[in-house]
Design an enzyme around this catalytic site. Sequence first.
Site, PDB file in Angstrom:
ATOM      1  N   CYS A   1       0.696  -1.174  -0.067  1.00 28.35           N
ATOM      2  CA  CYS A   1       0.073   0.019  -0.018  1.00 28.35           C
ATOM      3  C   CYS A   1       0.977   1.242   0.139  1.00 28.35           C
ATOM      4  CB  CYS A   1      -0.866  -0.024   1.301  1.00 28.35           C
ATOM      5  SG  CYS A   1      -1.926  -1.434   1.500  1.00 28.35           S
ATOM      6  N   ALA A   2       0.560   2.329  -0.829  1.00 30.68           N
ATOM      7  CA  ALA A   2       1.050   3.378  -0.785  1.00 30.68           C
ATOM      8  C   ALA A   2       1.132   4.232   0.577  1.00 30.68           C
ATOM      9  CB  ALA A   2       0.804   4.232  -1.753  1.00 30.68           C
TER      10      ALA A   2
END
Length: 136
Positions: free
Chosen positions: A50-51
């Site tokens: 996930c960013a």
Amino acid sequence: MASQAFEEIVDDFAFLDEWEDRYAMVIDMGKALPPLEDALKVPSTKVEGCASQVWLHPEIDGQTFRFRGDSDAMIVKGLIAVLAALYNDLPLSEVGKVDAPAELARLGLNEHLSSQRSNGLRAMVERIRHHAAEAV
């Protein structure tokens, strides 16, 4: 196979014509999500891929699956709330049977999330499925 809570989100989205309104609804869902305690924001609950910073904490009660989650990004926190509506309170044996991409497509999320957010959403779904399979 979606839960009643998820069906309500689908119904609410159907009344919103503009993506911006749907986006705002997802953010509002994230704001309503209780924060995860800092003690649960540990490497074992962190979702890689996930960013944003994302943590998912499973809570298995007998044969019923639940999870709580948190993120440092409001839209991602809203996506956690959407996934909670999709998966929480399902029997453990049903979690792996949920066609999350198809269910989430009903919300039109596929067309409107960046590739990074889409990758993060897939990573969260995989983590949920992993937790449920591990508990079975």
